[in-house]
Write an enzyme that holds these catalytic residues in place. Structure first.
Site, short mmCIF file in Angstrom:
data_model
loop_
_atom_site.label_atom_id
_atom_site.label_comp_id
_atom_site.label_asym_id
_atom_site.label_seq_id
_atom_site.Cartn_x
_atom_site.Cartn_y
_atom_site.Cartn_z
N ASN A 12 38.87 36.35 51.23
CA ASN A 12 38.51 35.94 49.88
C ASN A 12 37.19 35.18 49.83
OD1 ASN A 12 39.24 34.97 46.97
ND2 ASN A 12 38.91 33.08 48.11
N SER A 60 34.31 43.18 44.54
CA SER A 60 33.88 42.81 43.19
C SER A 60 33.33 44.06 42.51
CB SER A 60 32.79 41.74 43.24
OG SER A 60 32.10 41.66 42.01
N TYR A 84 24.65 40.61 46.34
CA TYR A 84 26.10 40.46 46.21
C TYR A 84 26.76 41.81 46.02
CZ TYR A 84 30.51 38.36 44.62
OH TYR A 84 31.81 37.98 44.49
N ALA A 99 25.55 44.69 47.07
CA ALA A 99 25.46 45.40 48.34
C ALA A 99 26.56 44.96 49.30
CB ALA A 99 24.08 45.17 48.96
N ALA A 142 39.14 36.95 36.75
CA ALA A 142 39.91 35.84 36.19
C ALA A 142 38.95 34.70 35.86
CB ALA A 142 40.99 35.38 37.17
#
Length: 330
Positions: free
Chosen positions: A117, A169, A181, A183, A213
Site C-alpha cells: 500500500n 491507481s 506516479y 508510470a 476514497a
C-alpha cells in the site's frame, strides 16, 4: 464474528494512516496478526512530497484527526483485541524491506499476506520533474512492491500459501500532473500480472487494485484549490461519490482476497471504491488497425490512412484527474 484470516499474518505497508490504516485494522479484525508500517514515527500533514501548503485552521484540524503512524495503528489493533507489531522503515530500501518481512517471521512465525500500500507522490508538470522527483513517485510504489515481494515469496513458497495485494491507481491511465506516479502504477499492474503467472503453482496469488476514497490527499487537494481561488462547494461537487467517504467499508474485499476463499483469483486488477462499488478492470486490447499490401509503409500512405482510418474515432488524448484521490505512505 467469523475470523477468515485466523492464523494468518499480514504485512501492510504505509499503514500509519489513510487507506493503509483501514486495511491493517480490517486484516486484524478478520483474525490476522499484522505488521504495521510507515517510514518514521509521526506523520506529515502534506500528502504530496516536496510540497508545502498553507492550511486553514479547519483543514489543519481535519488533517490532524486522520493522522497517525505505524505505532498508533498497532496500538488501535491491540486495543481492539488483535495482534500487531509496528515497523518503521522505508519500503523503497531493499534491506529495510527484508527486515520488515523478517520481523513478521520472528514475531508470528510466518508471512501469508503482503499488502503493498505504501506510496509517495509528487504532483506537477513533467517538464519540472528532476531525478529526485521521479524517484519520489517510483521508488516507494514500484521498487517497494518488488522489495516486499522478493523477500516474502520464499517464505510463502515454503508454506504453499501466499497472497500479494498491490495498491495501484487509475493514474496508470495517464493523468495530467501525475506522469511519474502513473508510470509507477502502470508498472505495478504489469508486475502483478507477470508475477501472478510465475508463482501460481506454489499456492500464491497476486492481485492489484485501484482504491478510491476520502483520504489525507482530499484535504490537501481542497487546500490547493482554495489557494487557487476555487470555492470549496465547487471542489465538493466535482469529486466522485467515492471520494466523499472514507475507506472502512471497502477494505473487507482485500481481506477476502487474502483468505482461503480467493485461492483461484490471481492476476487481476480491481477497482475498489468507497461508495460500495467493486469493479474489474479490462485487459487492454487493440481496438483498430490498418494494414498495407506494400513491402513497407510509405509516408504518403501513412499521411492518408492514419488520421482517416487508424485514429478516426479517437477523441483527444488527455485524461482529467478527479480532485484529491491520491494518498501517500508517510
Amino acid at each position: 464474528m467469523s475470523a477468515p484470516l485466523a492464523g494468518k499474518v499480514a504485512v501492510v505497508t504505509g499503514s500509519g494512516q489513510g487507506i493503509g490504516r483501514d486495511i491493517a485494522l480490517c486484516m486484524a479484525e478478520a483474525g490476522a496478526g499484522v505488521i504495521t508500517n510507515n517510514r518514521k514515527p509521526g506523520s506529515s500533514l502534506d500528502a504530496f512530497e516536496k510540497t508545502t501548503l498553507s492550511f486553514s485552521d479547519e483543514e489543519r484540524e481535519a488533517l490532524e484527526n486522520v493522522s497517525g503512524d505505524a505505532q498508533t495503528t498497532a496500538d488501535e489493533i491491540l486495543r481492539r483485541g488483535g495482534e500487531a507489531v509496528p515497523f518503521f522503515g522505508d519500503v523503497g530500501d531493499f534491506e529495510v524491506a527484508r527486515r520488515m518481512v523478517e520481523t513478521a517471521i520472528e514475531t508470528f512465525g510466518r508471512v501469508d499476506i503482503v499488502v503493498n500500500n505504501a506510496s509517495s507522490n509528487w504532483v506537477g508538470n513533467f517538464m519540472d520533474m528532476d531525478e529526485d522527483l521521479w524517484d519520489v513517485s517510483v521508488v516507494s510504489k514500484l521498487k517497494g512492491a518488488f522489495n516486499l515481494m522478493h523477500h516474502s515469496l520464499p517464505h510463502m513458497k515454503r508454506q504453499g500459501y501466499g497472497r500479494i495485494l498491490n495498491s495501484s491507481s487509475d493514474a496508470f491511465l495517464g493523468l495530467e500532473g501525475y506522469a511519474a506516479y502513473g508510470a509507477a502504477n502502470a508498472g505495478l499492474v504489469a508486475l502483478t500480472k507477470g508475477a501472478a503467472q510465475d508463482v501460481r503453482a506454489h499456492g500464491i496469488t497476486v492481485n492489484a487494485y485501484t482504491p478510491l476514497a476520502k483520504t489525507r490527499a482530499w484535504y490537501n487537494a481542497a487546500a490547493t484549490y482554495r489557494l487557487q481561488g476555487v470555492p470549496a462547494e465547487a471542489v465538493e461537487a466535482a469529486a466522485p461519490a467515492a471520494m466523499k467517504r472514507t475507506a472502512e467499508g471497502m477494505v473487507p474485499f482485500l481481506a477476502y482476497l487474502g483468505s482461503d476463499d480467493a485461492a483461484d483469483i490471481t492476476g487481476h486488477l480491481f477497482r475498489l471504491a468507497a461508495d460500495g462499488e467493486i469493479g474489474l478492470w479490462s485487459t487492454p486490447e487493440v481496438v483498430t488497425s490498418i494494414r498495407t499490401d506494400a513491402e513497407a509503409w510509405s509516408m504518403s500512405e501513412l499521411r492518408a490512412r492514419v488520421p482517416n482510418e487508424l485514429l478516426k474515432d479517437v477523441v483527444g488524448a488527455s485524461t482529467s484527474l478527479p480532485v484529491g484521490q491520491r494518498d501517500s505512505q508517510s
